[in-house]
Design an enzyme around this catalytic site. Structure first.
Site, PDB file in Angstrom:
ATOM      1  N   SER A  41       0.795  -1.224   0.000  1.00 38.59           N
ATOM      2  CA  SER A  41       0.000   0.000   0.000  1.00 38.59           C
ATOM      3  C   SER A  41       0.829   1.275   0.000  1.00 38.59           C
ATOM      4  O   SER A  41       0.288   2.367  -0.184  1.00 38.59           O
ATOM      5  CB  SER A  41      -0.930   0.004   1.216  1.00 38.59           C
ATOM      6  OG  SER A  41      -0.182   0.025   2.408  1.00 38.59           O
TER       7      SER A  41
ATOM      8  N   LYS B  75      -7.145   3.738   8.248  1.00 40.50           N
ATOM      9  CA  LYS B  75      -6.160   4.688   7.704  1.00 40.50           C
ATOM     10  C   LYS B  75      -6.689   6.111   7.755  1.00 40.50           C
ATOM     11  O   LYS B  75      -5.912   7.055   7.979  1.00 40.50           O
ATOM     12  CB  LYS B  75      -5.795   4.292   6.283  1.00 40.50           C
ATOM     13  CG  LYS B  75      -4.959   3.014   6.203  1.00 40.50           C
ATOM     14  CD  LYS B  75      -4.657   2.628   4.767  1.00 40.50           C
ATOM     15  CE  LYS B  75      -3.813   1.358   4.715  1.00 40.50           C
ATOM     16  NZ  LYS B  75      -3.526   0.933   3.317  1.00 40.50           N
TER      17      LYS B  75
END
Length: 1086
Positions: A965, A1008
């Protein structure tokens, strides 16, 4: 028999005289010779043997008792009788009860001689002159207690007839050296003999056997015996070196010899005295220097030189002088005598022998030797007694060994007694049980069936067993009834029937499908988790519609501390089902799940059957807690077992190895919990219905703390009355600065700590107030007493004093007696545990926990900064990470040049650090390749990646990092360094990059976002492929954040570098590369 009458007559004669030690020893040898000579068994023998005639005539020359001759002059060395002779005779006096070991079992042929105390001749006070005056006397082996025997033409064994000349030849010590002539030396591995007690030894060496025959033929039946130091040495009858044996041995005389079997020669020897080894000749030495050295020597036993045996020159050893009247010696002798009496009382077989030994108490040296010969001690300890020349030391060592032997005898006796007692008790109980059982059967009091099976029959009435289970029950019951009551298999059958009837066959709890009540229970126990609650209510509503809840397998997955276990409890309460929990931590074997077979000792069913027994219903809610902790690498069998258990198509016929019958688990509602689905095997994961339990937002944490955590902590601390006030701002700061994880466990610990410290402060405040009030009351009391003092006249005081009666003795004692119970009650109350009374806290005492004083209760802040860079330099990008514990966080990517381009090597390179794992390293490599291609395509004159030596680092190097990511973050960091343009600090990004610049989907968007908000990022760049996940994220999470979905990296570039012209990007590194080109040109010219 004539033999016995002869010895008895001689004893009676001896009793009337006081004879010299030598004569006494000769008489004892004569009596022992008579007993040991088989030819005396001849019934035709009518007169005494010659030995008796000779020694009877010697007796007539002695003076009667009471007329002891005076001491004469000291004997000369030529007479063959030295001082040693008298001392040794005195020491060994009284040992006439020498009975060969080989004759101990000849009870039918030889009568056991009676012990006559008169045979023990006292020699104290007998002078050496009396020994000199005995005509024809000689000292065998230097004054030993056994006299010589007559000659024998062929004395190969003890069955040859003896004659009057069978006396042994005299062997005396050398007057100058004090040494005996060389004697046959034999080693002994068994316990060494002590003087005064005969012993037996087996000889197998032909040369040694031949030498024994030789010394017997020479009428010199003497040898020396030494104990070997190492019993593991080879089995030999020859001493090969002086170092292999102890220095102190015994000088022995042969009493008898036999040949029990071919090749074995048994010698019965009598130890005469202690001796020390002066010199040793071995068979190997005789061929060398020793033989040369001794050539021409002439000594009485020189015939031994020609034999392949070991012979030794020895010196008699004297005991150290001692005082018979010493208290220590008397004490030791009395202790030995007492212990010997105890041993004799416990062992009747040795009673006669011990009685004989206790008569030697007046002779401590011989008494110590007797004790050492009697006990069965360690050979090394016996050798220590042999080497002890100090009488007190010898007695002490003998006492020590005797104590050990007596203790061992007591232990053995107690063990045998206990075993015998237990056996008797067992037999008695068995007889009583069988007797009562028979009486009950005859009286018709009990049925013929066993009582132990009746309780299982009672359970069976309330169960609805399957046919297979009922058949197994009847078979095991019949087996149990047919077994003996004391059979080991009886317990196995009883445990099996107990488990089989403990399973709730056909027992079900009634399901409750009330959506409203279920919602109330879920809202009561949990705040938030709207999606989870909706899924659970949907599940319950399906049961309401269909009228039943089939066995489902739900899996609640999420970070630790998010309430997965408590949700399972709420589901069980909503459905009115029993709740049981099975923890998967530590399960490493399939047998822990499916049980052990009954062939193993101590086998039990597995966790599933145990949980059913605990639930007492066949349709409980069974929580498989932390199923992801099942170690697939070590316990694949356990994981495979759960494939059967958690499969609705198979678990209706689950078979436990112990129960060994099919059990229906299809009605069981299985709820599993897991922190990370990746640790669960794919086949097992396919059987589950996954429900994600996401982490809590800050607002949810505040509400949960206010509704649940703070009231619970206040109740446990006893501060429910609102004495501790925690503001909402304080809770918010506690969450932001101390516990940013998704779960609630850490914040619960901190709130508990706040209340514990608050309780301490409140108690101190209350005690301080109580102390002040107490001191004030005492002051007021003292002032009142001082102010109320009145004057009393002398006359009034006298009258009052006379009115007080002096208490009588009776009244005083009565008062004392009345006071005693009071004292005992006081002591009793002190011993009993005092009941703690709850502290009454005044209403005006309150503590306010604010943001300012929060650190006084929970310590300094853990998270002191929201972001690392307020204005990041070029090459720093803010990425987003997501951990398996459910926490979102900011991940910084830092890129720098290790050398300036002009001064560098001119070769491009990249180095990545930060505890990165393989997937993340590949992501950095892909980003580097794409960044180079992007710069070549869009900024061809920017030659940065041709010669840049780059170092890329991810902070928090102690934390392992992995995953793709951070791909667009790596790319943005490298391009920022190449363009020398810093990135905005409020922009965070996440997404996987490909070599073509495509941005792919990643996970953990919700966490996140929370992490980005904590670090002050209000713009998040994320893959467009997961844009639909934004719809499921609560608005409070998305509030204040700008979301930019991207599909290609160009979209990312346009967002982070807006309005960047081509000329500006191409002009960045021109001066540096001009320097580098000049440097390369100059290097080429050189």
């Amino acid at each position: 028999m004539l033999r016995t009458s002869c010895t008895s007559s001689l004893r009676r004669v001896v009793g009337k005289y006081v004879v010299s030690p030598l004569v006494a020893s000769q008489i004892r040898f004569a009596t022992s010779s008579v007993r040991s000579q088989p030819y005396l068994l001849n019934s035709e023998l009518t007169e005494l043997p010659a030995q008796f005639k000779r020694y009877s005539s010697i007796l007539l020359t002695e003076k009667p008792e009471g007329d002891v001759p005076e001491s004469g002059p000291e004997p000369s060395g030529e007479s063959g009788i030295s001082e040693k002779s008298n001392v040794e005779n005195d020491k060994h006096d009284g040992n006439d009860e020498i009975k060969p070991e080989a004759e101990k079992n000849e009870k039918d042929e030889i009568e056991k001689p009676e012990i006559d105390k008169d045979a023990i001749v006292e020699t104290d006070g007998v002078s050496e002159s009396s020994v000199e005056n005995v005509s024809g006397s000689s000292s065998a082996a230097g004054g030993a207690s056994a006299p010589p025997s007559g000659n024998s033409n062929n004395n190969n064994n003890n069955n040859n007839n003896n004659n009057d000349n069978d006396e042994p030849n005299e062997i005396v010590t050398n007057a100058g050296t004090g040494l005996y002539p060389p004697l046959l030396a034999i080693p002994m591995k068994d316990r060494p003999p002590l003087p005064g007690r005969p012993f037996a030894i087996n000889i197998t060496d032909p040369e040694v056997i031949r030498s024994i025959y030789t010394i017997i033929d020479k009428r010199e039946p003497y040898f020396v015996l030494f104990h070997v130091k190492d019993p593991n040495e080879g089995d030999t009858d020859v001493i090969n070196s002086k170092d292999s044996v102890y220095n102190i041995g015994v000088h022995c005389q042969i009493i008898r010899h036999t040949t029990p079997r071919p090749g074995v020669f048994n010698v019965l020897g009598y130890p005469l005295e202690r001796c020390s080894l002066a010199d040793l000749s071995t068979p190997s030495e005789k061929k060398g220097e020793t033989e040369t050295r001794k050539e021409g020597e002439n000594f009485p036993t020189s015939y031994l030189k020609g034999l392949k045996v070991s012979y030794a020159t020895v010196k008699p050893v004297k005991d150290e002088p001692f005082d018979k009247t010493s208290t220590d010696i008397k004490s030791l002798v009395e202790s030995l005598k007492a212990l010997l009496s105890k041993m004799g009382a416990k062992n009747p077989l040795e009673k006669l022998q011990i009685k004989e030994g206790t008569e030697l108490v007046n002779d401590p040296p011989r008494f110590a030797d007797f004790v050492g010969s009697t006990i069965h001690g360690d050979p090394k300890k016996i050798q220590e007694i042999l080497e002890s020349l100090n009488i007190q030391t010898r007695l002490s060592k003998a006492l020590e060994l005797l104590k050990v032997e007596l203790k061992a005898s007591l232990i053995k006796e107690n063990t045998i007694h206990n075993l015998s007692t237990k056996a008797d008790e067992y037999q008695t109980r068995l007889f009583i049980k069988e007797f009562i059982k028979e009486l009950q059967k005859r009286a018709g009091i009990v049925e013929s069936d066993d009582k132990k099976t009746s309780k299982f029959d009672e359970r069976l009435k309330h169960l609805k067993m399957t046919e297979e289970a009922l058949e197994a029950y009847n078979a095991e019951k019949a087996k149990m009834e047919s077994q003996n009551e004391h059979s080991s298999e009886l317990g196995v059958s009883e445990r099996y029937l107990d488990w089989l009837t403990s399973i709730p066959w056909g027992i079900y709890s009634k399901d409750r499908f009330n959506i409203k009540q279920a919602r109330e229970i879920l809202d009561r126990d949990h705040y938030g988790l709207k999606d989870v609650k909706d899924r659970i209510l949907e599940f319950i509503s399906m049961g309401r519609v269909s009228g039943k809840v089939d066995g489902k397998i739900l899996c609640l997955t999420g970070p630790p501390g998010t309430g997965k276990t408590s949700i399972a409890k709420s589901i069980a309460e909503s459905l009115n089902r029993k709740y049981v929990r099975i923890a998967m931590g530590g399960i490493q074997d399939v047998h822990e799940v499916k049980g052990h077979r009954r062939t193993y000792v101590g086998s039990i069913p597995g966790r599933i059957i145990s949980a059913l027994k605990q639930a007492k219903t066949s349709n409980p809610l069974m929580l498989i807690d932390e199923i992801d902790k099942l170690d697939l690498s070590r316990s694949g069998g356990a994981s495979s077992a759960f494939l059967e258990i958690l499969d609705p198509e198979q678990n209706n016929a689950f078979v436990d190895n112990y129960i060994d019958v099919k059990v229906d688990l299809s009605k069981v509602l299985f709820v599993c919990t897991a922190n990370y689905l990746g640790n669960i095997s794919p086949p097992l994961r396919d059987r589950m219905e996954i429900i994600e339990v996401n982490g809590y937002t800050n607002n949810e944490k505040i509400e949960i703390a206010k509704r649940h955590l703070i009231p619970d902590a206040a109740k446990k601390a006893g501060l429910e009355g609102g004495h501790v006030v925690i503001e909402t701002k304080t809770i918010s700061r506690l969450i932001e600065k101390y516990c940013r994880e998704s779960g609630l466990r850490n914040i619960k610990k901190l709130i508990t700590r706040i209340f514990s410290k608050a309780s301490l402060k409140i108690v101190e405040e209350v005690e301080a107030r109580e102390g002040e009030s107490k001191s004030k009351s005492e002051e007021a009391k003292s002032e009142a007493i001082t102010g109320s003092v009145t004057e009393i006249s002398v006359e009034d005081a006298t009258v009052k004093a006379q009115s007080i009666e002096e208490p009588s003795v009776e009244s005083a004692s009565q008062k004392v007696d009345e006071a005693k119970p009071v004292e005992s009650e006081e002591l009793k109350s002190d011993e009993e545990e005092e009941e703690v009374v709850k502290l009454e806290i005044p209403d005006d005492i309150k503590l306010e926990i604010t943001s300012a004083n929060l650190k006084d209760y929970v310590g300094p802040e853990i998270y002191t900064r929201d972001r690392v860079y307020d204005i990041p330099p070029p090459g720093v990008a803010t990425g987003l990470s997501y951990s398996t514990s459910g926490n979102g966080d900011a991940l910084y990517i830092e890129s720098i040049l290790t050398h300036s381009i002009g001064s560098g090597s001119g070769h491009a390179s990249i180095h990545v650090t930060g505890s990165l794992k393989d997937v993340m390293k590949e992501s950095a490599s892909i980003a580097y390749s794409f960044a180079k291609s992007y710069m070549v395509k869009n900024y061809p004159e920017n030659r940065f990646f041709e010669a840049a030596e780059i170092h890329v680092h991810c902070p928090d190097g102690a934390i392992p990092k992995d995953g793709p990511s951070a791909g667009i973050s790596f790319t943005s960091s490298l391009i920022s360094l190449a363009l020398q343009k810093p990135l905005p600090p409020t922009i965070a990004m996440t997404g996987e990059i490909t070599v073509t610049g495509r941005v792919l989907a990643v996970g953990g968007l919700r966490e996140k976002i929370l992490g980005a908000k904590r670090y002050g990022c209000n713009t998040i760049i994320f893959p467009k492929d997961i844009e639909n996940e934004l719809e499921e994220i609560p608005e409070e999470v998305k509030e204040g954040v700008k979301f930019i979905p991207v599909e290609w990296y160009q979209d990312v570039f346009d967002e982070i570098f807006p309005n960047l012209s081509s000329d500006e990007g191409n002009e960045v590194w021109k001066e540096e590369f001009n320097k580098l080109d000049k440097k390369k040109a100059s290097n080429k010219k050189k």
